[in-house]
Design an enzyme around this catalytic site. Structure first.
Site, short mmCIF file in Angstrom:
data_model
loop_
_atom_site.label_atom_id
_atom_site.label_comp_id
_atom_site.label_asym_id
_atom_site.label_seq_id
_atom_site.Cartn_x
_atom_site.Cartn_y
_atom_site.Cartn_z
NE ARG A 46 -3.29 0.24 3.14
CZ ARG A 46 -4.37 0.72 2.94
NH1 ARG A 46 -5.33 -0.04 2.47
NH2 ARG A 46 -5.12 1.41 3.81
CB SER A 47 3.87 1.86 1.42
OG SER A 47 3.50 2.48 2.40
NE ARG A 57 -2.98 14.55 -8.57
CZ ARG A 57 -4.39 14.09 -9.29
NH1 ARG A 57 -3.32 13.51 -10.56
NH2 ARG A 57 -5.39 13.98 -8.26
CG HIS A 60 -1.38 15.18 -13.05
ND1 HIS A 60 -2.16 14.47 -12.31
CD2 HIS A 60 -0.59 14.76 -14.39
CE1 HIS A 60 -2.34 13.31 -13.21
NE2 HIS A 60 -1.67 13.41 -14.33
CB SER A 86 10.29 1.62 3.72
OG SER A 86 9.63 0.74 4.33
CB SER A 88 9.43 -0.98 8.43
OG SER A 88 9.89 -1.58 6.92
N GLY A 89 11.05 0.61 7.08
CA GLY A 89 12.27 1.20 6.30
C GLY A 89 13.31 -0.06 6.59
CD GLU A 90 15.45 -1.96 8.59
OE1 GLU A 90 16.09 -3.17 7.86
OE2 GLU A 90 16.03 -0.93 9.53
CB THR A 91 11.03 -2.54 2.54
OG1 THR A 91 10.03 -2.47 2.93
CG2 THR A 91 10.08 -3.64 1.02
CB SER A 142 -4.58 1.85 8.10
OG SER A 142 -4.43 0.91 7.55
CD GLU A 145 -0.54 1.48 3.70
OE1 GLU A 145 0.00 0.42 4.12
OE2 GLU A 145 -1.87 1.84 4.44
CG ASP A 153 -2.53 14.23 -2.76
OD1 ASP A 153 -2.25 14.11 -3.74
OD2 ASP A 153 -3.69 13.36 -2.75
#
Length: 178
Positions: A46-47, A57, A60, A86, A88-91, A142, A145, A153
């Site tokens: 989802r991130s 954007r 755009h 990320s 967690s910063g651990e992906t 959640s 995200e 935005d």
């Protein structure tokens, strides 16, 4: 709890996080965007969806952008920027991208809740999005995200003003084969 009550609590929880966002980190991030030759973006799950919306954007606004996962992305060069999102910063896949970008002299900026993560140590700058849960315990990341998307935005709106871009001008860059 009914849906409107949950939505109200989610919005309250997100609003409560805003004061912990560091404006100087955001300003450094905007400067890096404005000076980058090409902007690459990556996130997972989802991130990744949130950062994809941000990439859209930025396009755009007239910036040259690519998602790392696109097959049509160009070669990365010195003067380019890699933006990673990320929680967690651990992906592990993002850590691999960061190592490759570092070796090429590409500047790295990380959106994360974890300022001490493996990715944070590789990044040139971070935008810390500290999350403090007050009432709801939303699943997984959640709140991060949701706040990421709203922060992205907000940055777009700020860049619109700085670059003197109007919604009409941005719309002229919108996809026309859909």
């Amino acid at each position: 709890m009914d849906t409107k009550e949950v939505l109200s609590k989610i919005l309250s929880e997100i609003s409560a996080q805003v004061s912990s966002i560091n404006e100087e980190q955001i300003n450094q991030f905007k400067k890096a965007i404005m000076t980058a030759k090409h902007i690459f973006l990556a996130g997972t799950g989802r991130s990744g969806l949130m950062i994809s919306a941000f990439a859209n954007r930025l396009m755009h606004l007239g910036f040259d952008v690519s998602l790392i996962t696109e097959i049509s992305k160009p070669k990365a060069n010195l003067g380019d920027l890699l933006i990673l999102g990320s929680n967690s910063g651990e992906t592990q896949s993002l850590i691999a991208y960061a190592h490759q970008a570092k070796a090429l002299g590409v500047k790295i900026i990380l959106f994360t809740t974890n300022s001490n993560s493996s990715l944070a140590k590789l990044a040139d700058n971070i935008v810390a999005i500290p999350i403090k849960v007050f009432e709801l315990n939303q699943p997984m990341g959640s709140t991060f995200e949701q706040l990421s998307l709203l922060t992205y935005d907000s940055i777009i709106y700020s860049l619109m003003t700085e670059l003197q871009q109007t919604p009409e001008l941005m719309k002229s860059r919108h996809a026309n084969i859909e």
